[in-house]
Scaffold this motif. Structure first.
Motif, PDB file in Angstrom:
ATOM      1  N   ASP A   1      53.658  51.410  33.169  1.00  0.00           N
ATOM      2  CA  ASP A   1      53.475  52.859  33.198  1.00  0.00           C
ATOM      3  C   ASP A   1      53.056  53.437  31.850  1.00  0.00           C
ATOM      4  N   PHE A   2      52.406  52.628  31.016  1.00  0.00           N
ATOM      5  CA  PHE A   2      51.898  53.149  29.752  1.00  0.00           C
ATOM      6  C   PHE A   2      50.709  54.073  30.005  1.00  0.00           C
ATOM      7  N   ASP A   3      50.655  55.162  29.255  1.00  0.00           N
ATOM      8  CA  ASP A   3      49.532  56.093  29.343  1.00  0.00           C
ATOM      9  C   ASP A   3      48.390  55.689  28.413  1.00  0.00           C
ATOM     10  N   LEU A   4      48.749  55.098  27.280  1.00  0.00           N
ATOM     11  CA  LEU A   4      47.767  54.780  26.246  1.00  0.00           C
ATOM     12  C   LEU A   4      48.090  53.419  25.654  1.00  0.00           C
ATOM     13  N   ILE A   5      47.062  52.564  25.541  1.00  0.00           N
ATOM     14  CA  ILE A   5      47.182  51.287  24.847  1.00  0.00           C
ATOM     15  C   ILE A   5      46.270  51.344  23.632  1.00  0.00           C
TER      16      ILE A   5
END
Length: 325
Positions: A85-89
């Motif tokens: 559920d990461f928004d940004l990598i």
């Protein structure tokens, strides 16, 4: 430490790896209120320990920077499934490791935006072929430094980050990335020809490293060394043009290398030797292989395209002996 920056939206961020850029910006983004984790190779979390020891000069609010020393608790993960559920990598690795990192990350991006926060010499679209094109954002850090033998990260965090696009307006995802950095107190400098920007930046580094490798260090370069680095960079600009880059779109970035030598060399020498954030970057940089690889790859491209680069060729003994890992 209480953050002075309050995000409009709390974002869940994964820093790919625990390098200098990942750790420096991971700290800044977490202090701005975001959730930050690091992806590291299996077994690395235990080796790294529970915290990152920091000795930073944070120049977001003060031109000369504010010194920050602390032991920052870090969150690590050694696996990454596509349903995360990461928004940004944030992807920032040595340029010669980028292909491996992008191939690994490709099937694991999930719904996240991937910020390519990286030095690159290969064609950007080819470099990111494993990543979903509509989820990629382009940028470059305004920070640098290194981990010392004592494990302490010594780095400078400059107030500017460089973000751009490949000849189109920013998408909604890219605008969201810009807001994350602005909300953390950074100024965003935009460039709509980020492919060209990356090539210009790469040869600027190569020009500088013709001298830093000869000296054995980024710190301690004399004004004469800086003069030779500027001349080496000027010789490399036709190579950038041979790659199809319109240098007129990058006049601002090129100004320190195109201004009269009597002005540019002393100014750059003073900046690197006396401006505290830049002095820290040059003193703390701890990866000479990166410098050698930049020069090797630049020279290989010049030979492929038949562009003469005499100063870079003269420096070849300082970077030809080591094989890129």
């Amino acid at each position: 430490m209480v953050s002075n920056y309050i995000p409009e939206v709390r974002v869940k961020i994964l820093m790919f790896g625990r390098g200098v850029i990942s750790a420096t910006y991971g700290w800044a983004l977490e202090r701005a209120g975001h959730h930050v984790e690091f992806y590291v190779r299996p077994g690395r979390a235990a080796a790294y320990g529970e915290a990152i020891d920091l000795d930073l000069r944070d120049a977001r609010r003060r031109p000369w920077g504010k010194r920050v020393t602390e032991s920052w608790p870090a969150r690590y993960r050694e696996s990454l499934e596509p349903d995360h559920d990461f928004d940004l990598i944030v992807l920032s690795v040595q340029h010669y490791h980028f292909a491996e990192a992008a191939a690994f990350l490709g099937p694991r991006v999930g719904g996240a935006t991937v910020l390519v926060f990286n030095n690159l010499w290969v064609e950007p679209l080819a470099a990111t072929a494993h990543l979903p094109a509509d989820q990629v954002a382009w940028g470059f850090p305004g920070a640098g430094g290194g981990f010392g033998d004592d494990g302490v990260l010594r780095a400078a965090l400059l107030p500017v980050v460089f973000l751009g696009t490949l000849d189109r307006p920013p998408t909604a995802r890219e605008q969201a990335v810009r807001q994350v950095f602005r909300g953390a107190g950074f100024r965003v400098r935009e460039n709509s020809d980020f492919r060209g920007w990356l090539s210009v930046h790469f040869v600027q580094n190569a020009g500088l490293h013709t001298q830093s490798l000869r000296r054995g260090s980024l710190s301690g370069l004399t004004t004469g060394d800086i003069r030779e680095a500027i001349l080496a960079t000027r010789e490399l600009l036709p190579l950038v043009e041979a790659r199809g880059v319109d240098l007129r779109r990058h006049r601002g970035e090129l100004l320190p290398f195109t201004a009269p030598l009597w002005l540019a060399a002393p100014a750059m020498s003073w900046l690197m030797g006396h401006f505290p954030p830049m002095r820290l970057v040059t003193q703390a940089h701890a990866n000479p292989e990166e410098l050698r690889a930049v020069c090797r790859d630049t020279l290989a491209e010049a030979r492929r395209l038949g562009v003469p680069v005499p100063r870079l060729e003269a420096a070849e003994p300082y970077f030809a002996a080591t094989t890129t890992p």
